[in-house]
Design a protein around this motif. Structure first.
Motif, PDB file in Angstrom:
ATOM      1  N   ARG A 246       0.880  -1.218   0.041  1.00  0.00           N
ATOM      2  CA  ARG A 246       0.085  -0.128  -0.042  1.00  0.00           C
ATOM      3  C   ARG A 246       0.851   1.213  -0.026  1.00  0.00           C
ATOM      4  O   ARG A 246       2.037   1.121   0.225  1.00  0.00           O
ATOM      5  CB  ARG A 246      -0.897  -0.074   1.184  1.00  0.00           C
ATOM      6  N   CYS A 264      -3.713   3.193   1.120  1.00  0.00           N
ATOM      7  CA  CYS A 264      -4.704   2.821  -0.083  1.00  0.00           C
ATOM      8  C   CYS A 264      -3.835   1.703  -0.627  1.00  0.00           C
ATOM      9  O   CYS A 264      -2.536   1.889  -1.021  1.00  0.00           O
ATOM     10  CB  CYS A 264      -5.268   4.012  -0.754  1.00  0.00           C
ATOM     11  N   GLN A 267      -5.360   0.044  -6.415  1.00  0.00           N
ATOM     12  CA  GLN A 267      -6.444   0.415  -6.955  1.00  0.00           C
ATOM     13  C   GLN A 267      -7.379   1.805  -6.314  1.00  0.00           C
ATOM     14  O   GLN A 267      -8.310   1.954  -6.643  1.00  0.00           O
ATOM     15  CB  GLN A 267      -7.595  -0.446  -6.875  1.00  0.00           C
ATOM     16  N   LYS A 269      -8.157   2.082  -3.065  1.00  0.00           N
ATOM     17  CA  LYS A 269      -9.196   1.654  -2.019  1.00  0.00           C
ATOM     18  C   LYS A 269      -8.646   2.026  -0.581  1.00  0.00           C
ATOM     19  O   LYS A 269      -7.378   1.364  -0.514  1.00  0.00           O
ATOM     20  CB  LYS A 269      -9.522   0.196  -2.202  1.00  0.00           C
ATOM     21  N   ALA A 315     -16.508   6.320   2.836  1.00  0.00           N
ATOM     22  CA  ALA A 315     -16.917   6.176   1.387  1.00  0.00           C
ATOM     23  C   ALA A 315     -16.941   7.537   0.727  1.00  0.00           C
ATOM     24  O   ALA A 315     -16.439   7.792  -0.378  1.00  0.00           O
ATOM     25  CB  ALA A 315     -18.168   5.703   1.226  1.00  0.00           C
TER      26      ALA A 315
END
Length: 464
Positions: A246, A264, A267, A269, A315
């Motif tokens: 990450r 993250c 990708q 995330k 989110a």
């Protein structure tokens, strides 16, 4: 700790180095002993000149006062420290008799002795009190000294006995790193990192743990890689990858371990993962997940626990004002409200948190401090009131771009601020230091400045 060494420890250190050498020769001569094969080439003629070995090791007044002299053994092609003066024979005889009794009459341990007259344990007790900068010259005395230094044993013993020196490592140029000793105020140039266009141009993160400096980034556009600089060998190599690679994580080290939390993946995330790295074993262990996923956060150790602070999560990528505490004994995460330093009003109005650097935090004597780059202030976290209080100002030249390019680090008992030009094109990097005391605003001391066309890309502090 060795930041304020006593007269005795300084005298011990001077046994091995009696004068300074130029900056260009210091890192090679003082810091890094030669490998045994290279040293053997110099010993092939059956002799080893003192100037070749260390350059500055010679019979000093300190040596004479302590009753030792440097002698050369043509059979082993090594130097050793031995006692001198009247009564030397009786001292040696008593020591040999003592060693014989302690070892059951077995003299095999003699080959592993360091300073013969005082025995191996007492020799090591002296060595761990010496400065790190003397270990290259100490290791050049003979193979036993060299093995002790290059194996890392001496650093483990220093850590166990509370003798730690903190040096600052930072990069202002791609693939180039320098180290700075804030006590002696000396610089050292590290070897250039392995070349990779993608890695060179990608954002990088760094952390020092044990005797290693880890630099983490991306290669081949999506692959996370780690390069590891070893203080023991003065070289770069590929490091072991995380179990869950990450970037944009929060991290901190404590001795030979480090914890990396959040971040993250490739990708994008945002993660709630955490891992512990052991620099001596070069292994990664997956820890329990945090309560909240977060990226662009910071990490510190305080009161024996790891804290991850601030960042962006959720989110909708909200700014997180909370932190989390990880207890190494219970292996549990606990959320801590309002642990992240508050943003200045100008920051809240003018920019998103994504454009701002992660919280600039550091811990000295188990007290948490933060740098407010916008208001140029230093803040301290009150553990009882659970709130941040302003204690004073940052150095005037601690410039940054939204916090990027400014290093705010704990360096032993000091807070270190490293800042320079806001934009590329020239200027100086300045290193300022403050030792926090009870009461009173920060009184910054300019340690040194270094010409640099860029601001600080990465910074880490190695304590060993």
């Amino acid at each position: 700790m060795l930041e304020d060494r006593s007269l005795d420890s300084c005298l011990i250190s001077r046994v091995f180095s009696s004068s300074r050498i130029s900056e260009s020769n210091w890192s090679k001569s003082y810091m890094y002993p030669e490998d045994d094969d290279k040293a053997s080439n110099k010993l092939s003629n059956g002799k080893r000149g003192a100037l070749e070995v260390v350059g500055e090791i010679r019979q000093t007044k300190s040596l004479k006062l302590m009753g030792f002299s440097i002698t050369y053994d043509s059979d082993s092609s090594d130097y050793s420290l031995s006692g001198e003066g009247e009564g030397d024979g009786s001292v040696r005889q008593e020591q040999e008799q003592s060693d014989s009794n302690n070892n059951g009459g077995d003299s095999s341990e003699d080959s592993h002795s360091l300073i013969n007259e005082i025995g191996r344990d007492n020799s090591i007790d002296c060595l761990i009190r010496c400065s790190r900068s003397d270990y290259g010259s100490i290791a050049s005395l003979n193979r036993n000294f060299r093995s002790l230094v290059k194996s890392g044993d001496v650093y483990r013993l220093r850590r166990q006995n509370g003798y730690v020196e903190h040096w600052v490592y930072f990069s202002c140029q791609l693939l180039e790193w320098v180290a700075f000793d804030p006590v002696e105020r000396r610089w050292m140039q590290l070897p250039t990192m392995p070349f990779s266009v993608t890695f060179m141009c990608a954002d990088k993160e760094s952390l020092a743990v044990g005797t290693d400096l880890l630099v983490l980034g991306k290669d081949d556009f999506s692959s996370h890689v780690i390069y590891r600089y070893s203080l023991l060998h003065n070289s770069w190599s590929s490091g072991m990858k995380m179990n869950s690679p990450r970037c944009l994580f929060g991290s901190a080290s404590l001795g030979e371990i480090a914890i990396f939390a959040g971040g993250c993946d490739s990708q994008g995330k945002i993660l709630d993962f955490a891992e512990m790295y052991n620099s001596e074993l070069q292994t990664w262990i997956t820890l329990p997940r945090m309560n909240k996923p977060r990226k662009m956060c910071s990490g510190v150790f305080m009161d024996g626990k790891f804290f991850v602070i601030g960042g962006i999560g959720g989110a909708d990528s909200k700014v997180l004002t909370c932190g989390e505490e990880y207890d190494l004994e219970t292996k549990k995460w606990t959320q801590v409200p309002d642990l992240s330093p508050p943003r200045s009003r100008a920051d809240q109005a003018d920019m998103s948190r994504a454009a701002e650097a992660p919280p600039l935090v550091a811990v000295v004597n188990n007290q948490l401090y933060a740098a407010d780059h916008a208001d140029m202030e230093v803040r301290k976290y009150d553990k009882e009131k659970k709130k941040w209080l302003t204690v004073g100002r940052l150095p005037e030249r601690a410039g940054s771009v939204n916090g990027w390019g400014l290093a705010f680090r704990a360096c032993g008992e000091r807070l270190i601020v490293i800042g320079g030009p806001k934009y590329s094109g020239g200027g100086f990097i300045e290193l300022n230091s403050w030792i926090p005391r009870e009461g009173g605003p920060p009184q910054w001391t300019l340690l040194d400045r270094k010409h640099s066309p860029n601001f600080v890309y990465n910074c880490a502090v190695m304590g060993c």
